[in-house]
Scaffold this active site. Structure first.
Site, mmCIF file in Angstrom:
data_model
loop_
_atom_site.group_PDB
_atom_site.id
_atom_site.type_symbol
_atom_site.label_atom_id
_atom_site.label_comp_id
_atom_site.label_asym_id
_atom_site.label_seq_id
_atom_site.Cartn_x
_atom_site.Cartn_y
_atom_site.Cartn_z
ATOM 1 N N GLY A 187 0.959 -1.123 0.005
ATOM 2 C CA GLY A 187 -0.137 -0.106 0.120
ATOM 3 C C GLY A 187 0.729 1.228 -0.017
ATOM 4 C CB SER A 188 2.338 3.094 -1.917
ATOM 5 O OG SER A 188 2.012 2.044 -2.731
ATOM 6 N NE ARG A 189 -0.218 11.004 -1.098
ATOM 7 C CZ ARG A 189 0.240 11.971 -0.253
ATOM 8 N NH1 ARG A 189 -0.406 11.835 0.869
ATOM 9 N NH2 ARG A 189 0.822 13.010 -0.684
#
Length: 218
Positions: A187-189
């Site tokens: 999970g990340s951006r």
């Protein structure tokens, strides 16, 4: 042909196209699952272990998938699969579009425009959840592209689970729009900064697809 597709090495398993940089996580998981399944007929303990390890291996295969995409037309296309988390005007006139990537999304990122990579800077930091405002201080890789629109900045931000960002190409590389440029594990951006005068075509809450969803408006 794009650099990422001419590379001599591609991670793969059973014909499934996988993201480069997946091997350190994927191979031990698949090997453990295979060993547990092989021993499950002779051992109840192995059979009990086989269920979660096989499920984990399947999850890893899904996470590290790297599907082919038909690249869309447009000046700026999405660098990431995910959901638009925020659209924020910047003091220098640019507009930041932040895209949150959940563990269910494809995590291979793509070049938003054609151009030349002028810098790839790794910045150490924390690992708070990527949807948290404090994630701006997380570990990240800052990209700059020299494009027909001028300098375009893109930032890969690690999340609470992601502990490694894997750039595929170095500074000085010429890239095509939609070319694979890197991977964020888990999970990340991803943030992209649109230049002053470029209108945003997406809205908060909208789902984006890397290489497909157009970010700007004519």
């Amino acid at each position: 042909m794009p650099h990422s597709q001419t590379s001599a090495h591609r991670d793969s398993l059973a014909g499934v196209r996988l993201a480069r940089g997946a091997s350190p996580w994927l191979l031990p998981t698949v090997a453990t699952a295979a060993l547990s399944l092989a021993r499950s007929r002779r051992s109840r303990r192995a059979a009990a272990i086989a269920v979660p390890t096989t499920a984990l291996a399947a999850g890893m295969l899904w996470f590290f998938r790297d599907p082919e995409r038909e690249i869309a037309q447009g000046r700026v296309i999405s660098p990431a699969d995910g959901v638009v988390q925020s659209i924020m005007p910047w003091k220098d006139g640019r507009t930041r579009v932040a895209i949150f990537m959940s563990p269910l999304n494809v995590h291979v990122n793509r070049a938003p425009l054609a151009g030349t990579v002028t810098s790839v800077e790794h910045i150490p930091g924390g690992f708070v959840p990527a949807f948290n405002k404090e994630s701006e201080n997380n570990e990240r890789v800052v990209w700059h592209f020299d494009t027909e629109l001028g300098d375009i900045e893109m930032v890969q931000i690690a999340g609470a689970v992601a502990r490694r960002i894997v750039p595929y190409i170095p500074q000085g590389t010429k890239v095509e729009q939609g070319e694979r440029i890197g991977l964020i594990r888990f999970g990340s951006r991803v943030d992209i900064y649109l230049p002053e005068g470029v209108d945003v075509a997406v809205e908060v809450g909208q789902t984006t697809t890397a290489g497909v969803t157009r970010i700007d408006r004519d």
